[in-house]
Design an enzyme around this catalytic site. Structure first.
Site, PDB file in Angstrom:
ATOM      1  N   PRO A  10       0.796  -1.220   0.000  1.00 26.26           N
ATOM      2  CA  PRO A  10       0.000   0.000   0.000  1.00 26.26           C
ATOM      3  C   PRO A  10       0.836   1.282   0.000  1.00 26.26           C
ATOM      4  O   PRO A  10       1.871   1.364   0.668  1.00 26.26           O
ATOM      5  CB  PRO A  10      -0.815  -0.095   1.289  1.00 26.26           C
ATOM      6  CG  PRO A  10      -0.097  -1.078   2.131  1.00 26.26           C
ATOM      7  CD  PRO A  10       0.558  -2.044   1.194  1.00 26.26           C
ATOM      8  N   ASN A  11       0.355   2.226  -0.784  1.00 23.21           N
ATOM      9  CA  ASN A  11       0.901   3.589  -0.892  1.00 23.21           C
ATOM     10  C   ASN A  11       2.208   3.672  -1.698  1.00 23.21           C
ATOM     11  O   ASN A  11       2.679   4.769  -1.973  1.00 23.21           O
ATOM     12  CB  ASN A  11       1.095   4.231   0.501  1.00 23.21           C
ATOM     13  CG  ASN A  11      -0.204   4.264   1.282  1.00 23.21           C
ATOM     14  OD1 ASN A  11      -1.200   4.794   0.780  1.00 23.21           O
ATOM     15  ND2 ASN A  11      -0.223   3.692   2.456  1.00 23.21           N
ATOM     16  N   ARG A  18       5.148  10.888  -2.579  1.00 31.19           N
ATOM     17  CA  ARG A  18       4.773  10.662  -1.191  1.00 31.19           C
ATOM     18  C   ARG A  18       5.962  10.907  -0.263  1.00 31.19           C
ATOM     19  O   ARG A  18       7.001  10.275  -0.404  1.00 31.19           O
ATOM     20  CB  ARG A  18       4.339   9.197  -1.093  1.00 31.19           C
ATOM     21  CG  ARG A  18       4.189   8.674   0.289  1.00 31.19           C
ATOM     22  CD  ARG A  18       4.170   7.156   0.270  1.00 31.19           C
ATOM     23  NE  ARG A  18       3.865   6.687   1.596  1.00 31.19           N
ATOM     24  CZ  ARG A  18       4.161   5.473   2.043  1.00 31.19           C
ATOM     25  NH1 ARG A  18       4.756   4.606   1.245  1.00 31.19           N
ATOM     26  NH2 ARG A  18       3.873   5.136   3.258  1.00 31.19           N
ATOM     27  N   TYR A  23      11.050   8.930   1.506  1.00 30.14           N
ATOM     28  CA  TYR A  23      11.113   7.858   0.511  1.00 30.14           C
ATOM     29  C   TYR A  23      11.820   8.256  -0.787  1.00 30.14           C
ATOM     30  O   TYR A  23      11.965   7.417  -1.679  1.00 30.14           O
ATOM     31  CB  TYR A  23       9.686   7.363   0.203  1.00 30.14           C
ATOM     32  CG  TYR A  23       8.995   6.789   1.418  1.00 30.14           C
ATOM     33  CD1 TYR A  23       9.488   5.654   2.048  1.00 30.14           C
ATOM     34  CD2 TYR A  23       7.863   7.405   1.962  1.00 30.14           C
ATOM     35  CE1 TYR A  23       8.880   5.135   3.186  1.00 30.14           C
ATOM     36  CE2 TYR A  23       7.243   6.890   3.087  1.00 30.14           C
ATOM     37  CZ  TYR A  23       7.750   5.758   3.697  1.00 30.14           C
ATOM     38  OH  TYR A  23       7.151   5.239   4.819  1.00 30.14           O
ATOM     39  N   ASN A  74       8.065  -5.670  -0.445  1.00 34.09           N
ATOM     40  CA  ASN A  74       7.940  -4.437   0.328  1.00 34.09           C
ATOM     41  C   ASN A  74       6.457  -4.309   0.646  1.00 34.09           C
ATOM     42  O   ASN A  74       5.674  -3.818  -0.165  1.00 34.09           O
ATOM     43  CB  ASN A  74       8.441  -3.217  -0.447  1.00 34.09           C
ATOM     44  CG  ASN A  74       8.400  -1.962   0.430  1.00 34.09           C
ATOM     45  OD1 ASN A  74       7.788  -1.975   1.505  1.00 34.09           O
ATOM     46  ND2 ASN A  74       9.036  -0.891  -0.015  1.00 34.09           N
ATOM     47  N   ALA A  77       2.981  -0.669   5.009  1.00 35.61           N
ATOM     48  CA  ALA A  77       2.458  -0.687   6.381  1.00 35.61           C
ATOM     49  C   ALA A  77       1.952  -2.065   6.800  1.00 35.61           C
ATOM     50  O   ALA A  77       1.920  -2.378   8.002  1.00 35.61           O
ATOM     51  CB  ALA A  77       1.347   0.346   6.518  1.00 35.61           C
ATOM     52  N   GLU A  98      12.347  -9.539   2.860  1.00 35.35           N
ATOM     53  CA  GLU A  98      11.590  -8.350   3.253  1.00 35.35           C
ATOM     54  C   GLU A  98      12.415  -7.117   2.891  1.00 35.35           C
ATOM     55  O   GLU A  98      13.620  -7.064   3.168  1.00 35.35           O
ATOM     56  CB  GLU A  98      11.326  -8.371   4.762  1.00 35.35           C
ATOM     57  CG  GLU A  98      10.668  -7.096   5.264  1.00 35.35           C
ATOM     58  CD  GLU A  98      10.451  -7.092   6.773  1.00 35.35           C
ATOM     59  OE1 GLU A  98      10.420  -8.172   7.396  1.00 35.35           O
ATOM     60  OE2 GLU A  98      10.324  -5.984   7.325  1.00 35.35           O
ATOM     61  N   HIS A 100      12.507  -2.671   2.598  1.00 36.16           N
ATOM     62  CA  HIS A 100      11.952  -1.327   2.836  1.00 36.16           C
ATOM     63  C   HIS A 100      12.915  -0.286   2.301  1.00 36.16           C
ATOM     64  O   HIS A 100      14.137  -0.452   2.430  1.00 36.16           O
ATOM     65  CB  HIS A 100      11.744  -1.064   4.334  1.00 36.16           C
ATOM     66  CG  HIS A 100      10.835  -2.059   4.959  1.00 36.16           C
ATOM     67  ND1 HIS A 100       9.484  -2.026   4.790  1.00 36.16           N
ATOM     68  CD2 HIS A 100      11.104  -3.154   5.713  1.00 36.16           C
ATOM     69  CE1 HIS A 100       8.942  -3.058   5.425  1.00 36.16           C
ATOM     70  NE2 HIS A 100       9.910  -3.753   5.992  1.00 36.16           N
ATOM     71  N   ARG A 107      12.849   4.623  12.817  1.00 38.29           N
ATOM     72  CA  ARG A 107      11.608   5.405  12.761  1.00 38.29           C
ATOM     73  C   ARG A 107      10.717   5.093  13.981  1.00 38.29           C
ATOM     74  O   ARG A 107      11.213   4.639  15.005  1.00 38.29           O
ATOM     75  CB  ARG A 107      10.914   5.132  11.425  1.00 38.29           C
ATOM     76  CG  ARG A 107      11.793   5.556  10.232  1.00 38.29           C
ATOM     77  CD  ARG A 107      11.116   5.316   8.908  1.00 38.29           C
ATOM     78  NE  ARG A 107       9.915   6.137   8.772  1.00 38.29           N
ATOM     79  CZ  ARG A 107       8.991   5.943   7.825  1.00 38.29           C
ATOM     80  NH1 ARG A 107       9.126   4.958   6.951  1.00 38.29           N
ATOM     81  NH2 ARG A 107       7.949   6.736   7.760  1.00 38.29           N
TER      82      ARG A 107
HETATM   83  C1  DQA Z   1       8.066   1.154   3.907  1.00 39.95           C
HETATM   84  C2  DQA Z   1       8.138   1.341   5.423  1.00 39.95           C
HETATM   85  C3  DQA Z   1       6.763   1.136   6.063  1.00 39.95           C
HETATM   86  O1  DQA Z   1       6.843   1.333   7.462  1.00 39.95           O
HETATM   87  C4  DQA Z   1       5.783   2.122   5.497  1.00 39.95           C
HETATM   88  O2  DQA Z   1       4.499   1.888   6.032  1.00 39.95           O
HETATM   89  C5  DQA Z   1       5.748   2.125   4.009  1.00 39.95           C
HETATM   90  C6  DQA Z   1       7.016   2.036   3.282  1.00 39.95           C
HETATM   91  C7  DQA Z   1       9.424   1.476   3.229  1.00 39.95           C
HETATM   92  O3  DQA Z   1       9.616   1.052   2.099  1.00 39.95           O
HETATM   93  O4  DQA Z   1      10.251   2.180   3.818  1.00 39.95           O
HETATM   94  O5  DQA Z   1       4.702   2.265   3.403  1.00 39.95           O
HETATM   95  O6  DQA Z   1       7.758  -0.209   3.638  1.00 39.95           O
END
Ligand code: DQA
Length: 144
Positions: A10-11, A18, A23, A74, A77, A98, A100, A107
């Protein structure tokens, strides 16, 4: 040829716009282009997907079983909340990294918890878009 699924949650479709201070300014389309170039260099196939929906991501992980040799995830959230995604990885029996962009451990405390890490080969975080290259290299090596 070894095939790897790169699944973004998501996002991440808003990457580049964003919170660029967190990011960066690279878009998800640019990350995909970079991953396809890395895949060609490493001699692997890459399928790149993004969804804002937990169930769609679970379906994609199930569909990866027996089709892709590895998963780079990735989960955004959902990393911090989704027992469903964790169970999907265990059910699909697919080696998973995993990933990110940001260093989640530097964070907010709620980002320190990961359900994905419990079933992952390893975790890469904090290197921005370059993390995708690192994850592909690690997966290619793992699948050799
Ligand atoms: C993320 C880190 C997550 O905590 C966050 O909710 C994201 C992006 C990252 O790529 O840094 O949406 O996965």
């Amino acid at each position: 040829m070894t095939s790897v699924l790169i699944l973004n949650g998501p996002n991440l479709n808003l990457l580049g716009q964003r919170q660029p201070e967190v990011y960066g300014r690279t878009t998800l389309a640019e990350v995909e282009t970079m991953c396809q170039a890395d895949a060609a260099r490493l001699g692997i196939d890459v399928q790149f997907q993004q969804s804002n929906h937990e169930g769609v991501m679970i379906d994609a992980i199930h569909a990866a079983r027996g089709v892709h040799g590895g998963l780079i995830l990735n989960a955004g959230a959902y990393t911090h909340t989704s027992i469903g995604l964790m169970d999907a990885i265990s059910s699909a029996e697919i080696p998973t990294i995993e990933l990110h962009l940001s260093n989640v451990h530097a964070r907010e405390p709620f980002r320190h918890q990961s359900y994905i890490a419990k079933v992952a080969l390893g975790v890469i975080c904090g290197f921005g878009p370059h993390g995708y290259t690192l994850a592909l290299e690690a997966m290619a090596r793992h699948l050799e």
